[in-house]
Motif scaffolding. Sequence first.
Motif, mmCIF file in Angstrom:
data_model
loop_
_atom_site.group_PDB
_atom_site.id
_atom_site.type_symbol
_atom_site.label_atom_id
_atom_site.label_comp_id
_atom_site.label_asym_id
_atom_site.label_seq_id
_atom_site.Cartn_x
_atom_site.Cartn_y
_atom_site.Cartn_z
ATOM 1 N N PHE A 138 0.852 -1.200 0.000
ATOM 2 C CA PHE A 138 0.000 0.000 0.000
ATOM 3 C C PHE A 138 0.883 1.244 0.000
ATOM 4 C CE2 PHE A 138 -2.784 -3.258 1.653
ATOM 5 C CZ PHE A 138 -4.017 -2.933 1.104
ATOM 6 N N HIS A 139 0.271 2.369 -0.366
ATOM 7 C CA HIS A 139 0.974 3.656 -0.332
ATOM 8 C C HIS A 139 0.537 4.446 0.886
ATOM 9 C CE1 HIS A 139 1.383 2.413 -4.494
ATOM 10 N NE2 HIS A 139 2.343 3.311 -4.645
ATOM 11 N N LEU B 205 -0.878 7.513 2.598
ATOM 12 C CA LEU B 205 -1.792 8.530 2.067
ATOM 13 C C LEU B 205 -1.999 9.647 3.069
ATOM 14 C CD1 LEU B 205 -4.935 6.748 0.545
ATOM 15 C CD2 LEU B 205 -2.771 7.349 -0.561
ATOM 16 N N SER C 93 -9.265 0.214 2.459
ATOM 17 C CA SER C 93 -8.758 1.486 2.984
ATOM 18 C C SER C 93 -9.865 2.522 3.183
ATOM 19 C CB SER C 93 -7.720 2.055 2.013
ATOM 20 O OG SER C 93 -6.751 1.077 1.712
ATOM 21 N N ARG D 52 -2.956 4.111 5.354
ATOM 22 C CA ARG D 52 -3.267 3.813 3.944
ATOM 23 C C ARG D 52 -4.643 4.352 3.574
ATOM 24 N NH1 ARG D 52 -5.645 -1.350 5.860
ATOM 25 N NH2 ARG D 52 -7.192 -1.701 4.205
ATOM 26 N N THR E 160 -8.039 0.097 -9.137
ATOM 27 C CA THR E 160 -7.247 0.902 -8.198
ATOM 28 C C THR E 160 -5.765 0.502 -8.221
ATOM 29 O OG1 THR E 160 -9.227 1.180 -6.868
ATOM 30 C CG2 THR E 160 -7.148 1.672 -5.791
ATOM 31 N N TYR F 218 -2.465 2.999 -9.059
ATOM 32 C CA TYR F 218 -1.311 3.181 -8.159
ATOM 33 C C TYR F 218 -0.012 2.738 -8.842
ATOM 34 C CZ TYR F 218 -3.802 4.602 -3.926
ATOM 35 O OH TYR F 218 -4.530 5.314 -3.006
HETATM 36 O O1 C5P Z 1 -7.626 -0.883 0.378
HETATM 37 P P1 C5P Z 1 -8.159 -1.154 -0.981
HETATM 38 O O2 C5P Z 1 -8.761 -2.534 -1.086
HETATM 39 O O3 C5P Z 1 -9.054 -0.095 -1.497
HETATM 40 O O4 C5P Z 1 -6.903 -1.147 -1.936
HETATM 41 C C1 C5P Z 1 -6.940 -1.675 -3.232
HETATM 42 C C2 C5P Z 1 -5.551 -1.599 -3.837
HETATM 43 O O5 C5P Z 1 -5.211 -0.220 -4.074
HETATM 44 C C3 C5P Z 1 -4.422 -2.120 -2.974
HETATM 45 O O6 C5P Z 1 -4.251 -3.508 -3.149
HETATM 46 C C4 C5P Z 1 -3.227 -1.337 -3.496
HETATM 47 O O7 C5P Z 1 -2.754 -1.877 -4.719
HETATM 48 C C5 C5P Z 1 -3.844 0.012 -3.808
HETATM 49 N N1 C5P Z 1 -3.705 0.952 -2.688
HETATM 50 C C6 C5P Z 1 -2.467 1.483 -2.404
HETATM 51 N N2 C5P Z 1 -2.334 2.355 -1.340
HETATM 52 C C7 C5P Z 1 -3.406 2.719 -0.609
HETATM 53 C C8 C5P Z 1 -4.690 2.213 -0.895
HETATM 54 C C9 C5P Z 1 -4.813 1.328 -1.949
HETATM 55 O O8 C5P Z 1 -1.475 1.177 -3.075
HETATM 56 N N3 C5P Z 1 -3.240 3.576 0.403
#
Ligand code: C5P
Length: 311
Positions: free
Chosen positions: A33-34, A36, A143, A159, A186, A190
Amino acid sequence: MTSVLETASAVTARAPAKVNLELGVGALRPDGFHTLSTVYQAVGVFEEVTVATADEWGVSVRGRDAELVPTDESNLALRAAMLLAERAAVEPVHITIHKDVPVAGGMAGGSADAAATLVACDALWDLGLGRSGLDPIAAELGSDVPFLLHGGTAVGSGRGELVTPVLARGSYHWVFVPTPASGLSTPEVYAAFDELSAGHDVPEPEPSPAMMAALRQGEPEALGAVLSNDLQAAAVRLQPQIGDVIDAAMSFGALGAIVSGSGPTVALLAAGQEGAIDLAVSLTASGAAADVIRAIGPVAGAHVIPAPRLT
Ligand code: C5P
Protein backbone atom coordinates in the motif's frame (compact mmCIF):
# COMPACT_ATOMS: atom_id res chain seq x y z
CA MET A 1 -37.79 -3.40 26.70
CA THR A 2 -37.19 -5.44 23.52
CA SER A 3 -36.28 -3.23 20.58
CA VAL A 4 -37.62 -3.78 17.07
CA LEU A 5 -34.11 -4.58 15.89
CA GLU A 6 -33.61 -7.34 18.48
CA THR A 7 -36.53 -9.28 17.03
CA ALA A 8 -36.00 -8.41 13.36
CA SER A 9 -35.02 -11.03 10.77
CA ALA A 10 -33.92 -8.37 8.28
CA VAL A 11 -32.23 -4.98 8.62
CA THR A 12 -31.58 -2.38 5.94
CA ALA A 13 -28.75 0.17 6.01
CA ARG A 14 -27.44 2.66 3.53
CA ALA A 15 -23.99 4.13 3.01
CA PRO A 16 -22.81 7.05 0.89
CA ALA A 17 -20.19 7.32 -1.82
CA LYS A 18 -17.09 9.50 -1.30
CA VAL A 19 -14.96 11.99 -3.11
CA ASN A 20 -11.37 12.79 -2.14
CA LEU A 21 -11.07 16.58 -1.91
CA GLU A 22 -7.34 16.14 -1.58
CA LEU A 23 -5.40 12.95 -2.22
CA GLY A 24 -1.73 13.09 -1.33
CA VAL A 25 0.10 9.89 -2.17
CA GLY A 26 3.44 8.99 -0.62
CA ALA A 27 5.87 6.16 -1.09
CA LEU A 28 5.02 2.51 -1.66
CA ARG A 29 5.12 0.65 1.69
CA PRO A 30 6.51 -2.85 2.14
CA ASP A 31 2.91 -4.18 2.49
CA GLY A 32 2.03 -3.06 -1.06
CA PHE A 33 0.00 0.00 0.00
CA HIS A 34 0.97 3.66 -0.33
CA THR A 35 1.11 6.12 2.54
CA LEU A 36 -1.79 8.53 2.07
CA SER A 37 -2.90 11.86 3.33
CA THR A 38 -6.39 12.43 2.06
CA VAL A 39 -9.44 14.54 2.81
CA TYR A 40 -12.60 12.54 2.28
CA GLN A 41 -16.08 13.92 1.84
CA ALA A 42 -19.15 11.66 1.93
CA VAL A 43 -21.61 12.55 -0.85
CA GLY A 44 -25.30 11.82 -1.25
CA VAL A 45 -25.23 8.94 -3.71
CA PHE A 46 -26.23 5.88 -1.71
CA GLU A 47 -25.86 2.13 -1.68
CA GLU A 48 -28.67 0.38 0.14
CA VAL A 49 -28.07 -3.02 1.70
CA THR A 50 -30.59 -5.39 3.31
CA VAL A 51 -29.31 -8.32 5.37
CA ALA A 52 -31.84 -11.08 6.06
CA THR A 53 -31.42 -14.24 8.08
CA ALA A 54 -31.07 -17.17 5.65
CA ASP A 55 -30.08 -20.85 5.46
CA GLU A 56 -26.88 -20.04 3.64
CA TRP A 57 -24.60 -17.08 2.87
CA GLY A 58 -25.42 -15.28 -0.34
CA VAL A 59 -25.65 -11.96 -2.11
CA SER A 60 -27.78 -10.50 -4.89
CA VAL A 61 -27.25 -7.16 -6.56
CA ARG A 62 -29.70 -4.76 -8.25
CA GLY A 63 -29.49 -1.25 -9.66
CA ARG A 64 -26.71 0.62 -11.43
CA ASP A 65 -23.96 -1.58 -12.97
CA ALA A 66 -25.36 -4.58 -11.02
CA GLU A 67 -24.13 -7.04 -13.65
CA LEU A 68 -20.51 -5.98 -12.99
CA VAL A 69 -20.59 -6.90 -9.31
CA PRO A 70 -19.38 -10.39 -8.30
CA THR A 71 -21.78 -12.47 -6.19
CA ASP A 72 -19.24 -15.04 -5.01
CA GLU A 73 -17.09 -14.78 -1.90
CA SER A 74 -15.01 -12.02 -3.48
CA ASN A 75 -18.01 -9.68 -2.98
CA LEU A 76 -16.90 -7.13 -0.39
CA ALA A 77 -20.29 -6.98 1.35
CA LEU A 78 -20.35 -10.76 1.74
CA ARG A 79 -16.77 -10.68 3.02
CA ALA A 80 -17.80 -7.98 5.51
CA ALA A 81 -20.69 -10.07 6.87
CA MET A 82 -18.60 -13.24 7.10
CA LEU A 83 -15.72 -11.42 8.80
CA LEU A 84 -18.08 -9.92 11.39
CA ALA A 85 -19.74 -13.33 11.88
CA GLU A 86 -16.38 -14.75 13.02
CA ARG A 87 -16.91 -12.63 16.16
CA ALA A 88 -20.24 -14.16 17.15
CA ALA A 89 -22.34 -17.31 16.89
CA VAL A 90 -24.78 -16.07 14.28
CA GLU A 91 -26.96 -17.41 11.48
CA PRO A 92 -25.93 -16.80 7.86
CA VAL A 93 -27.48 -13.89 6.00
CA HIS A 94 -28.54 -13.21 2.46
CA ILE A 95 -27.44 -9.73 1.40
CA THR A 96 -29.41 -7.70 -1.14
CA ILE A 97 -27.55 -4.68 -2.51
CA HIS A 98 -29.30 -1.87 -4.35
CA LYS A 99 -26.65 0.16 -6.14
CA ASP A 100 -26.65 3.82 -7.15
CA VAL A 101 -22.86 4.29 -7.10
CA PRO A 102 -20.93 3.43 -10.32
CA VAL A 103 -18.84 0.24 -10.10
CA ALA A 104 -15.04 0.68 -10.16
CA GLY A 105 -15.46 4.43 -10.54
CA GLY A 106 -13.30 5.80 -7.72
CA MET A 107 -16.31 6.65 -5.55
CA ALA A 108 -15.92 3.63 -3.24
CA GLY A 109 -19.23 1.93 -4.05
CA GLY A 110 -17.92 -1.51 -3.03
CA SER A 111 -16.57 -0.05 0.21
CA ALA A 112 -19.97 1.56 0.85
CA ASP A 113 -21.60 -1.86 0.44
CA ALA A 114 -19.21 -3.24 3.04
CA ALA A 115 -19.81 -0.35 5.46
CA ALA A 116 -23.61 -0.65 5.14
CA THR A 117 -23.38 -4.41 5.63
CA LEU A 118 -21.32 -4.04 8.83
CA VAL A 119 -23.83 -1.58 10.31
CA ALA A 120 -26.81 -3.73 9.26
CA CYS A 121 -25.31 -6.96 10.63
CA ASP A 122 -24.30 -5.24 13.88
CA ALA A 123 -27.99 -4.36 14.33
CA LEU A 124 -29.43 -7.67 13.06
CA TRP A 125 -27.19 -9.74 15.29
CA ASP A 126 -27.50 -7.27 18.17
CA LEU A 127 -23.72 -7.11 18.62
CA GLY A 128 -23.73 -3.54 19.94
CA LEU A 129 -20.33 -2.74 18.38
CA GLY A 130 -21.31 0.63 16.93
CA ARG A 131 -19.15 2.51 14.45
CA SER A 132 -16.02 2.62 16.60
CA GLY A 133 -16.31 -1.10 17.40
CA LEU A 134 -16.65 -1.84 13.68
CA ASP A 135 -13.62 0.28 12.69
CA PRO A 136 -10.93 -2.45 12.90
CA ILE A 137 -13.04 -4.85 10.81
CA ALA A 138 -13.76 -2.08 8.31
CA ALA A 139 -10.03 -1.37 8.01
CA GLU A 140 -9.33 -5.03 7.28
CA LEU A 141 -11.83 -4.93 4.39
CA GLY A 142 -10.44 -1.88 2.58
CA SER A 143 -8.76 1.49 2.98
CA ASP A 144 -11.99 3.50 2.42
CA VAL A 145 -14.40 1.40 4.50
CA PRO A 146 -13.76 3.07 7.91
CA PHE A 147 -14.46 6.52 6.45
CA LEU A 148 -17.76 5.35 4.97
CA LEU A 149 -18.86 4.17 8.42
CA HIS A 150 -18.33 7.69 9.76
CA GLY A 151 -19.12 9.98 6.79
CA GLY A 152 -18.97 13.77 6.88
CA THR A 153 -15.65 15.34 5.98
CA ALA A 154 -12.50 13.77 7.43
CA VAL A 155 -8.77 13.40 7.02
CA GLY A 156 -7.59 9.88 6.18
CA SER A 157 -4.02 8.82 6.98
CA GLY A 158 -2.07 5.56 7.10
CA ARG A 159 -3.27 3.81 3.94
CA GLY A 160 -6.51 5.83 4.23
CA GLU A 161 -8.06 3.77 7.02
CA LEU A 162 -7.18 6.08 9.94
CA VAL A 163 -9.96 8.65 9.98
CA THR A 164 -10.08 11.96 11.86
CA PRO A 165 -13.03 14.34 11.40
CA VAL A 166 -12.12 17.89 10.33
CA LEU A 167 -13.86 21.18 10.93
CA ALA A 168 -15.68 21.82 7.68
CA ARG A 169 -18.36 24.38 7.02
CA GLY A 170 -20.77 24.55 4.13
CA SER A 171 -22.64 22.23 1.87
CA TYR A 172 -21.33 21.51 -1.61
CA HIS A 173 -23.03 20.66 -4.88
CA TRP A 174 -21.18 18.04 -6.89
CA VAL A 175 -21.64 16.73 -10.41
CA PHE A 176 -20.02 13.36 -11.07
CA VAL A 177 -19.22 12.16 -14.57
CA PRO A 178 -18.80 8.38 -14.73
CA THR A 179 -16.82 7.47 -17.85
CA PRO A 180 -18.69 5.04 -20.07
CA ALA A 181 -15.53 3.05 -20.77
CA SER A 182 -14.67 0.28 -18.34
CA GLY A 183 -13.46 1.37 -14.89
CA LEU A 184 -9.84 1.73 -13.92
CA SER A 185 -8.67 -0.74 -11.31
CA THR A 186 -7.25 0.90 -8.20
CA PRO A 187 -4.01 -1.16 -8.18
CA GLU A 188 -3.47 -0.32 -11.87
CA VAL A 189 -3.68 3.43 -11.14
CA TYR A 190 -1.31 3.18 -8.16
CA ALA A 191 1.13 1.21 -10.35
CA ALA A 192 0.98 3.99 -12.99
CA PHE A 193 1.63 6.52 -10.19
CA ASP A 194 4.74 4.52 -9.20
CA GLU A 195 5.94 4.54 -12.81
CA LEU A 196 5.42 8.29 -13.16
CA SER A 197 7.22 9.01 -9.89
CA ALA A 198 10.13 6.59 -10.48
CA GLY A 199 13.44 8.38 -10.02
CA HIS A 200 11.80 11.29 -8.13
CA ASP A 201 11.70 11.82 -4.39
CA VAL A 202 8.15 11.10 -3.15
CA PRO A 203 7.63 13.29 -0.08
CA GLU A 204 5.59 12.15 2.93
CA PRO A 205 2.08 13.49 2.19
CA GLU A 206 0.28 15.71 4.69
CA PRO A 207 -2.96 17.70 4.74
CA SER A 208 -2.39 21.08 3.09
CA PRO A 209 -3.04 24.25 5.12
CA ALA A 210 -4.82 25.71 2.06
CA MET A 211 -7.35 22.84 2.07
CA MET A 212 -7.94 23.13 5.82
CA ALA A 213 -8.46 26.91 5.46
CA ALA A 214 -10.94 26.44 2.60
CA LEU A 215 -12.93 23.91 4.65
CA ARG A 216 -13.08 26.29 7.61
CA GLN A 217 -14.23 29.07 5.28
CA GLY A 218 -17.01 26.96 3.77
CA GLU A 219 -17.20 28.73 0.39
CA PRO A 220 -17.42 26.52 -2.73
CA GLU A 221 -15.19 28.94 -4.71
CA ALA A 222 -12.43 28.56 -2.13
CA LEU A 223 -12.74 24.76 -2.05
CA GLY A 224 -12.85 24.50 -5.84
CA ALA A 225 -9.50 26.28 -6.10
CA VAL A 226 -7.67 23.82 -3.81
CA LEU A 227 -8.98 20.41 -4.94
CA SER A 228 -6.03 18.15 -5.74
CA ASN A 229 -5.31 14.53 -6.49
CA ASP A 230 -1.84 12.99 -6.82
CA LEU A 231 -3.36 10.05 -8.74
CA GLN A 232 -4.85 12.30 -11.42
CA ALA A 233 -1.90 12.25 -13.82
CA ALA A 234 -1.76 8.45 -13.59
CA ALA A 235 -5.51 8.09 -14.20
CA VAL A 236 -5.44 10.50 -17.16
CA ARG A 237 -2.49 8.64 -18.63
CA LEU A 238 -4.46 5.38 -18.48
CA GLN A 239 -7.69 6.96 -19.73
CA PRO A 240 -6.98 10.22 -21.64
CA GLN A 241 -10.68 11.08 -22.14
CA ILE A 242 -10.78 11.94 -18.40
CA GLY A 243 -8.72 15.04 -19.26
CA ASP A 244 -11.27 16.04 -21.93
CA VAL A 245 -14.12 15.86 -19.40
CA ILE A 246 -12.15 18.02 -16.94
CA ASP A 247 -11.41 20.64 -19.64
CA ALA A 248 -15.03 20.73 -20.80
CA ALA A 249 -16.34 21.09 -17.23
CA MET A 250 -14.02 24.00 -16.46
CA SER A 251 -15.09 25.74 -19.66
CA PHE A 252 -18.74 25.30 -18.56
CA GLY A 253 -18.09 27.06 -15.24
CA ALA A 254 -17.17 24.32 -12.75
CA LEU A 255 -15.43 25.76 -9.68
CA GLY A 256 -13.10 22.78 -9.60
CA ALA A 257 -12.67 19.51 -11.48
CA ILE A 258 -10.82 16.49 -10.23
CA VAL A 259 -10.52 12.75 -10.72
CA SER A 260 -12.44 11.05 -7.91
CA GLY A 261 -10.03 8.80 -5.99
CA SER A 262 -8.33 6.48 -8.47
CA GLY A 263 -10.91 7.35 -11.14
CA PRO A 264 -12.15 7.20 -13.76
CA THR A 265 -15.16 9.17 -12.44
CA VAL A 266 -14.60 12.93 -12.60
CA ALA A 267 -15.90 15.03 -9.69
CA LEU A 268 -16.96 18.59 -10.45
CA LEU A 269 -17.69 21.20 -7.84
CA ALA A 270 -20.52 23.52 -8.87
CA ALA A 271 -21.62 26.95 -7.68
CA GLY A 272 -24.77 25.96 -5.77
CA GLN A 273 -27.75 23.93 -6.91
CA GLU A 274 -28.47 26.02 -10.01
CA GLY A 275 -24.82 25.86 -10.99
CA ALA A 276 -24.91 22.06 -10.69
CA ILE A 277 -28.02 21.81 -12.88
CA ASP A 278 -26.48 24.15 -15.49
CA LEU A 279 -23.23 22.20 -15.49
CA ALA A 280 -25.01 18.86 -15.82
CA VAL A 281 -27.11 20.16 -18.74
CA SER A 282 -24.11 21.73 -20.52
CA LEU A 283 -22.06 18.55 -20.22
CA THR A 284 -24.77 16.23 -21.49
CA ALA A 285 -26.17 18.56 -24.17
CA SER A 286 -22.69 19.17 -25.62
CA GLY A 287 -21.92 15.45 -25.64
CA ALA A 288 -18.94 15.92 -23.29
CA ALA A 289 -20.66 13.51 -20.87
CA ALA A 290 -23.11 10.71 -21.59
CA ASP A 291 -24.31 10.55 -18.02
CA VAL A 292 -23.99 12.65 -14.85
CA ILE A 293 -24.85 12.13 -11.20
CA ARG A 294 -25.64 15.13 -8.96
CA ALA A 295 -25.05 14.91 -5.21
CA ILE A 296 -24.62 17.08 -2.14
CA GLY A 297 -21.85 16.66 0.40
CA PRO A 298 -21.11 16.20 3.17
CA VAL A 299 -23.64 13.58 4.31
CA ALA A 300 -23.71 11.08 7.19
CA GLY A 301 -21.96 7.72 7.10
CA ALA A 302 -23.52 4.23 7.05
CA HIS A 303 -26.74 4.00 9.04
CA VAL A 304 -29.76 1.75 9.51
CA ILE A 305 -32.93 2.91 7.76
CA PRO A 306 -36.51 1.80 8.42
CA ALA A 307 -37.19 -0.31 5.33
CA PRO A 308 -35.79 -1.20 1.92
CA ARG A 309 -36.96 0.77 -1.09
CA LEU A 310 -39.60 -0.97 -3.14
CA THR A 311 -38.10 -0.58 -6.63
O1 C5P B 1 -7.63 -0.88 0.38
P1 C5P B 1 -8.16 -1.15 -0.98
O2 C5P B 1 -8.76 -2.53 -1.09
O3 C5P B 1 -9.05 -0.09 -1.50
O4 C5P B 1 -6.90 -1.15 -1.94
C1 C5P B 1 -6.94 -1.68 -3.23
C2 C5P B 1 -5.55 -1.60 -3.84
O5 C5P B 1 -5.21 -0.22 -4.07
C3 C5P B 1 -4.42 -2.12 -2.97
O6 C5P B 1 -4.25 -3.51 -3.15
C4 C5P B 1 -3.23 -1.34 -3.50
O7 C5P B 1 -2.75 -1.88 -4.72
C5 C5P B 1 -3.84 0.01 -3.81
N1 C5P B 1 -3.71 0.95 -2.69
C6 C5P B 1 -2.47 1.48 -2.40
N2 C5P B 1 -2.33 2.36 -1.34
C7 C5P B 1 -3.41 2.72 -0.61
C8 C5P B 1 -4.69 2.21 -0.89
C9 C5P B 1 -4.81 1.33 -1.95
O8 C5P B 1 -1.47 1.18 -3.07
N3 C5P B 1 -3.24 3.58 0.40
